[in-house]
Scaffold this active site. Sequence first.
Site, short mmCIF file in Angstrom:
data_model
loop_
_atom_site.label_atom_id
_atom_site.label_comp_id
_atom_site.label_asym_id
_atom_site.label_seq_id
_atom_site.Cartn_x
_atom_site.Cartn_y
_atom_site.Cartn_z
N HIS A 46 0.81 -1.23 0.00
CA HIS A 46 0.00 0.00 0.00
C HIS A 46 0.84 1.27 0.00
CE1 HIS A 46 -3.82 -1.98 0.15
NE2 HIS A 46 -3.48 -2.67 1.22
N ARG A 71 6.87 -6.43 2.83
CA ARG A 71 5.55 -6.89 2.39
C ARG A 71 5.47 -6.67 0.89
NH1 ARG A 71 -0.46 -5.36 4.41
NH2 ARG A 71 0.05 -3.24 3.77
N ASP A 85 16.03 -10.67 -2.86
CA ASP A 85 17.35 -10.36 -3.44
C ASP A 85 17.95 -9.05 -2.90
OD1 ASP A 85 17.35 -12.73 -4.80
OD2 ASP A 85 16.88 -11.87 -6.76
N ASP A 175 -8.32 -5.22 6.14
CA ASP A 175 -8.95 -6.02 5.08
C ASP A 175 -9.94 -7.02 5.65
OD1 ASP A 175 -8.18 -5.30 2.38
OD2 ASP A 175 -6.13 -5.69 3.02
C1 3PY Z 1 -4.67 -4.95 6.89
O1 3PY Z 1 -5.05 -4.50 7.98
O2 3PY Z 1 -5.45 -5.27 5.99
C2 3PY Z 1 -3.24 -5.14 6.64
O3 3PY Z 1 -2.89 -5.63 5.62
C3 3PY Z 1 -2.22 -4.74 7.63
O4 3PY Z 1 -2.56 -3.93 8.55
MG MG Z 2 -4.36 -5.84 4.15
#
Ligand code: 3PY
Ligand code: MG
Length: 254
Positions: A46, A71, A85, A175
């Site tokens: 993000h 991430r 890498d 999410d």
């Molecule tokens: C979420 O909350 O969806 C994340 O990916 C990390 O906070």
């Molecule tokens: Mg998320």
Amino acid sequence: MKPNKLKEIWSKGGIAFGTWVTIGNPDVSEILAHLGFDWLVFDTEHAPLCMETVQHMIQATSGTDIVPIIRVAWNDMVLIKRALDVGAYGVVVPWVNNKGDAIKAVKATQYPPKGLRGTGPRRAALYGLDREDYFKKVESELVTIVQIETPEAVKNVDEIMSVEGVSACFIGPTDLTTSLGIRDQQNHPKFIEAIEKVLDAGKKHNIPVGIMTYNDEQLIKAIERGFKFISLSSDFSLLIRGARSFLEVAKKRI
Ligand code: 3PY
Ligand code: MG
């Protein structure tokens, strides 16, 4: 390759604390790395960070013992390869919803014949200076942390955790609450039921479970519930939190 401190913490049943890094300047990761976090996650899902910037940000932490994790933007072998890498000691992989997704993520971190990672650990193996050592240790030192952030993932959490090579599961509360139709309501019974299911599976499979927290109450609850990989929000949230409370002191005096 250094031993991965996360493995040591988890083997003793400890909690690893870290935060999300999204501001693309090495000063930020250098400051955070010297504050005493166990790990930092450099967010390319993000946040707008490109891999070259992330490499510079990781380089700025090299005098410390934080564990650098990236991430990736998606469960994609090309993105995972590039993350490893540049020298990440692990990846956080979003939206892992079933066993197939978990296998895909793990395989992307492993070299053939087991996996699918192309061979070119440029900075990870210190430009070739640590090549043999890297290949000897990499499989046991890297961590693959898969994100549980949909009802489907919660339903399939047992099969996800049974995949060999999954080191930890990380609940993405934003999410997960959004896909449950209760965005940001972390006290909602549906969310609590989901996280308890993931925590129970973690105990059964001996897999550490992680979560993102945004405030003191969420952090304390996460510790009490038994989470082992806890994020103390993110760099920009910490900036807002610090600046806001200091500014409030000033405003109260005028
Ligand atoms: C979420 O909350 O969806 C994340 O990916 C990390 O906070
Ligand atoms: Mg998320």
